[in-house]
Design an enzyme around this catalytic site. Structure first.
Site: not given
Length: 535
Positions: A62, A203, A222, A241, A245-246, A260, A326
Site C-alpha cells: 500500500r 482496503k 481489523h 503483521s 494472526k493468520t 481480516d 500475497r
C-alpha cells in the site's frame, strides 16, 4: 461503447459514474473469462496447477502517504484528520475524476458488481471498475459475489474506479505523488491511480465501512475470526503483521469466518469479505497447509511470487520482488470455512503482539478498561535493520490494530468495543508471540507450540477462572498456570537472567506506551487512563 453479449449487466450504467465513449465494457465476467482476458492482455502468467501470477511493478504494498479523504460537509466534523486521514479538496477530487474519465475514453474496462458485508442488514452494494482484468478478478475474489438475479438490478452505493496506468500530476492535481487513493463519501466514490497493487481496492472499501458502520452501532474491526463447536463459540484475533494472526486463526479444528475484516453488530459477527489475502513469503506446507494449498489451485491470484519460467513452479521462499508476496483466494474454497460469513457474539477476543523487547507475558487477562487501552494502542515491535547490525527492536503502535483504515477517532471504535464487551461478556486476552528470556538478540522467540497451547487453553475454557497475579509495571493479570505451558515462562521477569535489565527494559516500553497514548488522552475516561502501564 460496445457491450459484449452474454454478460449480466446492471441497468444502472457506467454513465452514472461519469464514463463515456469507452471501448468494450466487460460486465461481471467469470473467473475463467477473467483469466483469459488477463492472459490475452499479457497481465500475468499461469503457474503450475493453475494460480494466476502477476507483478505489481514498483508498488508491492500500500501507499499510505498517497491516500486522502475528501473534506466536505459529510466528513468535516466526523473524520479524525491528521497524518492518516489527510484532507483533500472537493474541487481537486472533481478535477482528477474528470481527467480519469478522459483517460478511460476508448479503453476497455472491466466491471464487477458485488457486496461488502456478509450480513444482509448491513451489506454495502459496491461496484469495482478496473483497467486490468486481473484487478477485476481480485475484486471478484475479495468481495462478496452478487447472485445472477441481483446483478441486473444492482445499484452500487459505493464505486471504486481503478486505473493503474493513469498517473496524477502533483502540481496540478494536488496529490503528493503520481500515485493516489482518494475517498469521497459525498460522491460515494474511490479513485485509485498510479499503482498496480490490488490491495488498495480492498482496503479502501474497508475504510469506507469503518466510516459508515459505527454510527449504526456496528463495530468494524481489523481482525480474523473463527468458531469452535458451534456458531456461538466465536473467537476474534487482532494483530499487526508478524504477530501470527493468520497462522493462529487458521485452525483445522475450528471453522473460519474470515481472515481480516469483520463487523460486530447486535446480532453477532459478520465477515466483510468473500476472500482471503494472505502473505505467502516462506509459507510452510506443514505450518499452514490450508493456505499453502491455495497457492496451488486455479482461481488464486498470486502477487509478486517468483515462478520458474520453464517449469512454471513457484518459489515461495524467493523475495526477489518483495517480502510482501500475497495470495488472494475465495474463502469458499477453504474446506473448514463458513460460507455464510455470519456467526454469534465472541466469547474470547485475542490481542496478539510480537514484543521484541521481551518484557510482556506470553498471556494476560485484560479488564474491559485495559482492553480499551490496548485496543487503542495496537502495539507490536519490529526488529530493525539486522543486515546493518542493528538489533534494537522498534515499538510500533497502530490504533485499533488498523490505524491506516480508521477514518474516525480511535476512541469511537474503543467505546463500541467496551459497550459490546459489557453487554455480551466477552473476555479479552493479550498474547505475546514475541521474545522471552530477553529481548531480540538475547532471548528467543516464543515457540509456536507454546503459543498454540495458550490459544487452545483460552478457547477451550481452561483459563476462564484461572488464578492470576498482577504485573507491577504493566498492571496485566498473568495466569499462574496454563495447561501445556511451563509455569516459569508465564512471568517474563522470571525468564531473564538479569532482573535489573528486565526492569529497565520494561519501564522503557511502559514509557513508550504512555507517550503514544498521549494523543488520545483528551477523549479517554479516567478509568481507561488508569489502565496505562505504571512503570
Amino acid at each position: 461503447m460496445t457491450i459484449i453479449s452474454k454478460q449480466i449487466e446492471s441497468s444502472y450504467g457506467l454513465e452514472n459514474h461519469g464514463f463515456s465513449d469507452l471501448g468494450n465494457v466487460y460486465w461481471n465476467l467469470s473467473t475463467s473469462a477473467l483469466y483469459e482476458h488477463a492472459l490475452r492482455n499479457r497481465e500475468g502468467t499461469v503457474a503450475h496447477l493453475g494460480p494466476l501470477v502477476v507483478r505489481t511493478g514498483s508498488h508491492t504494498g500500500r501507499s499510505p502517504n498517497d491516500k486522502f479523504v475528501v473534506k466536505d460537509e459529510v466528513t468535516a466534523d466526523k473524520v479524525w484528520w491528521g497524518t492518516v486521514n489527510k484532507p483533500f479538496e472537493p474541487a481537486a477530487f472533481d478535477q482528477l475524476h474528470r481527467r480519469m474519465m478522459a483517460y478511460f475514453q476508448g479503453k476497455d474496462v472491466y466491471v464487477q458488481d458485488c457486496f461488502a458485508g456478509a450480513d444482509p442488514k448491513y451489506r454495502l452494494p459496491i461496484r469495482v471498475v478496473t483497467q486490468y482484468a486481473w484487478h477485476n478478478l481480485f475484486a471478484r475474489i475479495m468481495f462478496i459475489k452478487a447472485k445472477p438475479d441481483e446483478l441486473q438490478k444492482h445499484v452500487p452505493q459505493f464505486t471504486v474506479i481503478d486505473a493503474p496506468g493513469f498517473h496524477a500530476t502533483p502540481e496540478v492535481d494536488e496529490t503528493l505523488s503520481p500515485t493516489f487513493i482518494l475517498v469521497s463519501f459525498k460522491r460515494r466514490m474511490v479513485l485509485i491511480g498510479g499503482t498496480e497493487y490490488a490491495g488498495e481496492m480492498k482496503k479502501s472499501i474497508f475504510s469506507v465501512l469503518n466510516f459508515l458502520l459505527p454510527p449504526q452501532g456496528v463495530l468494524s474491526m481489523h481482525c480474523s475470526a473463527n468458531y469452535g463447536k458451534d456458531k456461538d463459540d466465536v473467537a476474534l484475533f487482532f494483530g499487526l503483521s508478524g504477530t501470527g494472526k493468520t497462522t493462529l486463526s487458521s485452525d483445522p479444528n475450528r471453522v473460519l469466518i474470515g481472515d481480516d475484516e469483520h463487523g460486530w453488530s447486535d446480532d453477532g459477527i459478520f465477515n466483510f469479505e468473500g476472500g482471503c489475502y494472505a502473505k505467502v513469503i516462506r509459507l510452510s506446507k506443514t505450518g499452514e497447509p490450508e493456505i499453502y494449498q491455495k497457492t496451488r489451485q486455479f482461481g488464486t491470484v498470486l502477487e509478486n511470487v517468483v515462478v520458474d519460467s520453464v517449469t512454471r513452479r513457484l518459489d515461495l521462499d524467493d523475495d526477489t520482488y518483495t517480502e510482501n508476496t500475497r495470495a488472494a483466494y475465495a474463502i469458499d474454497t477453504i474446506s473448514n470455512a463458513d460460507r455464510s460469513g455470519v456467526a454469534g457474539h465472541p466469547k474470547n477476543i485475542i490481542f496478539l503482539t510480537a514484543d521484541a523487547f521481551g518484557v510482556l507475558p506470553p498471556i494476560a487477562k485484560l479488564t474491559p478498561e485495559q482492553a480499551m487501552y490496548h485496543f487503542i494502542s495496537g502495539y507490536t515491535a519490529k526488529v530493525a535493520g539486522t543486515e546493518r547490525g542493528v538489533k534494537d527492536p522498534t515499538a510500533t503502535f497502530s490504533a485499533c490494530f488498523g490505524a491506516p483504515f480508521m477514518p474516525l477517532h480511535p476512541m469511537e471504535y474503543a467505546k463500541l468495543l467496551r459497550e459490546k464487551l459489557n453487554k455480551h461478556g466477552s473476555q479479552v486476552w493479550l498474547i505475546n508471540t514475541g521474545w522471552t528470556g530477553g529481548g531480540y538478540g538475547v532471548g528467543q522467540r516464543m515457540s509456536l507450540a507454546v503459543t498454540r497451547a495458550i490459544v487452545t487453553a483460552v478457547l477451550d475454557g481452561s483459563l476462564k477462572d484461572v488464578e492470576t497475579v498482577e504485573d507491577p509495571i504493566f498492571g496485566l493479570h498473568i495466569p499462574v498456570s496454563v495447561p501445556g505451558v511451563p509455569d516459569e515462562l508465564l512471568n517474563p521477569r522470571n525468564t531473564w537472567a538479569d532482573k535489573d535489565a528486565y526492569d529497565a527494559k520494561a519501564r522503557e516500553l511502559a514509557g513508550k506506551f504512555r507517550d503514544n497514548f498521549a494523543k488520545y488522552a483528551s477523549q479517554a475516561g479516567e478509568d481507561v487512563l488508569a489502565a496505562a502501564p505504571k512503570g
